[in-house]
Design an enzyme around this catalytic site. Structure first.
Site, PDB file in Angstrom:
ATOM      1  N   HIS A  73      -3.855  -1.670  -6.711  1.00 32.57           N
ATOM      2  CA  HIS A  73      -3.161  -0.425  -7.046  1.00 32.57           C
ATOM      3  C   HIS A  73      -4.220   0.626  -7.369  1.00 32.57           C
ATOM      4  CE1 HIS A  73       0.538  -2.478  -6.952  1.00 32.57           C
ATOM      5  NE2 HIS A  73       0.608  -2.879  -8.198  1.00 32.57           N
TER       6      HIS A  73
ATOM      7  N   ASP B 101       0.819  -1.221   0.000  1.00 31.78           N
ATOM      8  CA  ASP B 101       0.000   0.000   0.000  1.00 31.78           C
ATOM      9  C   ASP B 101       0.849   1.265   0.000  1.00 31.78           C
ATOM     10  OD1 ASP B 101      -2.467  -1.565   0.313  1.00 31.78           O
ATOM     11  OD2 ASP B 101      -1.811  -1.856   2.379  1.00 31.78           O
TER      12      ASP B 101
END
EC number: 6.3.4.4
Length: 431
Positions: free
Chosen positions: A41, A13
C-alpha cells in the site's frame, strides 16, 4: 458501532492505502486480514511524505489508531522488523501495532520452495512474487504451519520446525537439488527475531469484538483484489488467500453480522501485475500513457503493471461477490488529456455477447472486450474538491461507471495526496 471492510475490486493496486489513510482519522482500529508481504500500500501524507507499507496496516500513519495484523495474514518476521524499523526511523509511533497470536509465520523454507518451484515451472509459471506466501498458506491448510504464538514456547517451536523440515528438506534436496536447512539454525534465527515483536502478540479476535461492543469503529483492510481471490479470482492466476469481503470475517475473527459497509476500491482504468487473463489490456500508446502517467510500477515487486481500459464486467462481478455498498474511485486524474475514454461494457466469447463474467477460465482468456466510448476531458482536475468542480465530461464518466458497477461512487481520487479527494457521500455517516 460497525465494522467496515475495504477491498480491492480489480486485480489489486487500486489505491487501498489512500482510502484507508483518508478514513483512518475517524476510526479506532485498522486490521489487515489476509495476504502477506506480497502486496503493498502506498500512502502520501499532506506533508508530501510517501510511505510504502507491505505488512503493517495503513492506519499506523494515523495517530491514535490501533493497528492489527490479523490471523488471516502470513507474517515474514524479517520483513516485519525491517518495516517497523523503517517507520520508527521516520518518526512514526509503532507502539499501536498488535499481531494476532493465530497468524502464521512465513519461514525460510517457504521462500526457498516458492522460488524454486516457480523457476522450474517455466512457461507455466503463475507469476508469484517469490516471497513464500503460497507455500506458507499450503502449510496452514495442511495443519503443518508455525503460528505467531509458537515463538512464546521455544520447545514447541523447535518440535514443529524439526517436523516441518523433515519433509521440506527432502523436497529441496532430492527433487530440486538444493541445500538442506538446519532446524536448529532456523529455530535460533526465529527466536532472535521474535524478541523484536513478541510483546505485540495478542488475542486479536477478543480485542476487536470488545472494541465493537464499546461502539468503536473497526476498518478491515484487504490486500490485493477481488480478481486475485483464490476462490473468486481468475484461477490459477490468483493469490493464496481470500481478499474478498468474506475473507474479512475469517481473517479477523469478527462475525459477518458486525459488518455494515463494504467499500470497494476501483481504479478509473484497469491494471494487473504478473500472468493471467486481462481482457481490456492495451499494447499501444494508450497503454504506455496510462503506465507512465499513472506511475504503474508494483510497490512490492517493482514490476511494471499491465494497463487497460476500465472493465465494467469485473466491477459488476466485484459488487456482487463482495456485497459492495460504496466505491472509492481512484486515479481519475490520470485520464485527463485523452480525446476519448473507452469503457468495457461486455465481452464477446467465440462470437457470443455476454455482460457477465464468463464461468470458465478458458472463456475469460478468450474474451474480447465490447467498448462504449465516452468523450474525454483536457482540464487538470487535481485541484477539484467537490463533484461539481469536475468538468462535465469527467462527471459523466464517473456516473456511467457508477451505473455499470452497480454501487454508489462515494469518493473520487484526483491525485495521490490524502487531500486530493472528492467526497460525495460520507461512508462513515451512512454505516
Amino acid at each position: 458501532m460497525p465494522a467496515i471492510v475495504l477491498i480491492g475490486a480489480q486485480w489489486g493496486d487500486e489505491g487501498k492505502g489512500k482510502a484507508t489513510d483518508l478514513l483512518g482519522g475517524r476510526v479506532q482500529w485498522v486490521v489487515r486480514y489476509q495476504g502477506g508481504n506480497n502486496a503493498g500500500h502506498t500512502v502520501v501524507l499532506p506533508t508530501g511524505e510517501n510511505f510504502a507499507l507491505h505488512l503493517i496496516p495503513s492506519g499506523i500513519l494515523t495517530p491514535g489508531v490501533t493497528n492489527v495484523i490479523g490471523n488471516g495474514v502470513v507474517v515474514d518476521p524479517g520483513v516485519l522488523l525491517t518495516e517497523l524499523k523503517g517507520l520508527e526511523d521516520r518518526g512514526v509511533d509503532t507502539d499501536r501495532l498488535l499481531i494476532s497470536a493465530d497468524a502464521h509465520l512465513l519461514m525460510p523454507y517457504h521462500v526457498a520452495i516458492d522460488k524454486v518451484v516457480e523457476r522450474y515451472a517455466g512457461s507455466k509459471k503463475i507469476g508469484t512474487t517469490g516471497r513464500g506466501i503460497g507455500p506458507c498458506y499450503q502449510d496452514k491448510i495442511a495443519r503443518q504451519g508455525i503460528r505467531v504464538a509458537d515463538v512464546l514456547d521455544p520447545a514447541v517451536l523447535a518440535e514443529k520446525i524439526e517436523g516441518a523440515l523433515e519433509l521440506k528438506n527432502q523436497v529441496l534436496v532430492k527433487i530440486y537439488n538444493r541445500k538442506a536447512l538446519e532446524p536448529a539454525e532456523v529455530v535460533e534465527n526465529l527466536l532472535e527475531q521474535a524478541e523484536g515483536f513478541k510483546h505485540r502478540i495478542a488475542d486479536a479476535r477478543l480485542l476487536l469484538n470488545e472494541a465493537l461492543e464499546r461502539d468503536e469503529i473497526v476498518l478491515l483492510e484487504g490486500s490485493q483484489g477481488t480478481l486475485l481471490d483464490v476462490d473468486h479470482g481468475t484461477y490459477p492466476y490468483v493469490t493464496s488467500s481470500n481478499p474478498t469481503a468474506g475473507g474479512a470475517s475469517v481473517g479477523s475473527g469478527i462475525g459477518p453480522t458486525r459488518i455494515t459497509t463494504v467499500l470497494g476500491i476501483l481504479k478509473a482504468y484497469t491494471t494487473r501485475v504478473g500472468s493471467g487473463p486481462f481482457p481490456t489490456e492495451l499494447f499501444d500508446e494508450h497503454g504506455a500513457y496510462l503506465a507512465k502517467t499513472g506511475g504503474e510500477v508494483g510497490v512490492t515487486t517493482g514490476r511494471a503493471r499491465r494497463c487497460g481500459w476500465f472493465d465494467a464486467v469485473i466491477a459488476r462481478y466485484a459488487t456482487r461477490v463482495n456485497g459492495i455498498t460504496d466505491y472509492f474511485l481512484t486515479k481519475l486524474d490520470v485520464l485527463s488529456s485523452l480525446e476519448t475514454v473507452p469503457i468495457c461494457v461486455g465481452y464477446t466469447v467465440d462470437g457470443k455477447r455476454t455482460d457477465e463474467m464468463p464461468m470458465t477460465q478458458s472463456d475469460i482468456a478468450r474474451a474480447e472486450p465490447v467498448y462504449e466510448e465516452l468523450p474525454g476531458w483536457w482540464e487538470d482536475i487535481s485541484g477539484a474538491r467537490e463533484f461539481d468542480d469536475l468538468p462535465a465530461k469527467a462527471r459523466d464518466y464517473v456516473l456511467r461507471l457508477e451505473e455499470l458497477a452497480g454501487a454508489h461512487v462515494s469518493c473520487i481520487g484526483v491525485g495521490p495526496g490524502r487531500d486530493q479527494t472528492i467526497v460525495r457521500r460520507d461512508i462513515l455517516a451512512t454505516s
